[in-house]
Design an enzyme around this catalytic site. Structure first.
Site, mmCIF file in Angstrom:
data_model
loop_
_atom_site.group_PDB
_atom_site.id
_atom_site.type_symbol
_atom_site.label_atom_id
_atom_site.label_comp_id
_atom_site.label_asym_id
_atom_site.label_seq_id
_atom_site.Cartn_x
_atom_site.Cartn_y
_atom_site.Cartn_z
ATOM 1 N N SER A 1 0.793 -1.224 0.000
ATOM 2 C CA SER A 1 0.000 0.000 0.000
ATOM 3 C C SER A 1 0.825 1.273 0.000
ATOM 4 C CB SER A 1 -0.939 0.013 1.217
ATOM 5 O OG SER A 1 -0.187 0.053 2.428
ATOM 6 N N ARG A 2 2.119 1.171 0.317
ATOM 7 C CA ARG A 2 2.921 2.393 0.390
ATOM 8 C C ARG A 2 4.396 2.062 0.222
ATOM 9 N NH1 ARG A 2 2.939 3.983 6.840
ATOM 10 N NH2 ARG A 2 3.579 1.938 7.637
ATOM 11 N N SER B 1 17.932 -5.775 3.466
ATOM 12 C CA SER B 1 18.424 -4.441 3.778
ATOM 13 C C SER B 1 19.937 -4.524 3.832
ATOM 14 C CB SER B 1 17.878 -3.967 5.135
ATOM 15 O OG SER B 1 18.559 -2.814 5.589
ATOM 16 N N LYS C 1 16.863 -8.892 9.724
ATOM 17 C CA LYS C 1 17.211 -8.882 8.305
ATOM 18 C C LYS C 1 18.361 -9.838 8.007
ATOM 19 C CE LYS C 1 14.134 -6.017 6.728
ATOM 20 N NZ LYS C 1 13.136 -6.444 5.714
ATOM 21 N N ASN D 1 7.776 -8.150 1.001
ATOM 22 C CA ASN D 1 8.236 -6.781 1.249
ATOM 23 C C ASN D 1 7.827 -6.256 2.618
ATOM 24 O OD1 ASN D 1 8.864 -3.810 0.511
ATOM 25 N ND2 ASN D 1 6.653 -3.777 0.865
ATOM 26 N N ALA E 1 19.260 -7.786 13.141
ATOM 27 C CA ALA E 1 19.239 -9.234 13.359
ATOM 28 C C ALA E 1 18.128 -9.902 12.553
ATOM 29 C CB ALA E 1 19.076 -9.536 14.847
ATOM 30 N N ILE F 1 15.655 4.140 1.890
ATOM 31 C CA ILE F 1 14.736 4.455 0.802
ATOM 32 C C ILE F 1 13.859 5.611 1.265
ATOM 33 C CG2 ILE F 1 13.001 3.520 -0.782
ATOM 34 C CD1 ILE F 1 13.937 0.727 -0.028
ATOM 35 N N TYR G 1 16.419 -5.078 14.533
ATOM 36 C CA TYR G 1 16.058 -4.942 13.116
ATOM 37 C C TYR G 1 17.164 -5.523 12.250
ATOM 38 C CZ TYR G 1 14.578 -2.962 8.660
ATOM 39 O OH TYR G 1 14.183 -2.815 7.341
#
Length: 235
Positions: A15-16, A131, A146, A78, A144, A175, A142
């Site tokens: 959605s975004r 990432s 990824k 995603n 960890a 991004i 975060y």
């Protein structure tokens, strides 16, 4: 290799941000149908997308999406969250668990549900959004999550190749999305990252390094850790 033209794709978190850009780029390349998922599908704005409600941490929600998307051939994991749990020593353990539930177990649940469908439809492709923090442990849990997703992707690549399903991992730095709104650093445009990611899918690339920082950090993995973490040089 997978052609996007005439494919049927499913994008989580569509959605975004990057997810929205991926939906747009899939249609621009001639996808026949794109299922765009979100916790609240009312946020899906592409006029041709098929909106589906999805909470990736809920097995029932995942199974409902799989039941609706029986023609899918391309899966894009995603959806993800960052709760700012940067310190393993101080951050609430519940936040660490929640990030893992969404960023690691979420893609796993989606993949397990949709792989049999992709295989029955003649094979296809899986794109997992990682990432640069998959390789750089500066963001606590975060990073960890990824890193764990990167390992999951590498294992799935081996498992799915005999079943006619290619697997690509996307690595990128900041991004220009809501998640990085407070970051004062160079950012890539979502549409540029989406285009590079789908270039990789169509080329059968194992990994896509979407920006300079990802390429630099990946190259640095073969060196001494102090090169990636200058603060270690003081010890």
């Amino acid at each position: 290799m997978t052609s996007i033209k005439n494919s049927v794709a499913l994008v989580t978190g569509g959605s975004r941000g990057l997810g929205k850009a991926l939906v747009e780029e899939l249609y621009a390349r001639g996808a026949a149908k794109v299922y765009a998922t979100a916790r609240d599908p009312r946020g899906i704005t592409h006029p041709d997308a098929v909106p589906l409600a999805l909470e990736v941490t809920d097995p029932g929600s995942v199974e409902a999406v799989a039941a609706a998307a029986r023609d899918v051939t391309v899966v894009v994991n995603n959806a993800g969250i960052s709760l700012g749990a940067r310190s393993f020593l101080d951050a609430p353990v519940d936040d660490v668990r929640r990030e893992f539930e969404t960023n690691f177990y979420g893609p796993l649940l989606v993949t397990r549900a949709l792989v049999p469908i992709v295989e029955r439809n003649g094979g296809g492709h899986l794109l997992n959004v990682h990432s640069v923090l998959s390789w750089l442990g500066v963001a606590g849990s975060y990073s960890a999550t990824k890193a764990a997703l990167w390992a999951q992707t590498n294992s799935l690549r081996l498992e799915l190749a005999p079943r006619g399903i290619g697997v690509t991992g996307l690595h990128v730095g900041y991004i220009d999305t809501d998640m990085a709104a407070d970051v004062d650093a160079p950012k890539s445009a979502p549409r540029d990252v989406a285009a590079r990611a789908l270039d990789g899918v169509e080329a059968g690339a194992y990994e896509v390094l979407a920006d300079d920082v990802s390429r630099q950090v990946k190259a640095g993995l073969s060196g001494d850790l102090a090169a990636l973490y200058p603060q270690l040089a003081a010890w």
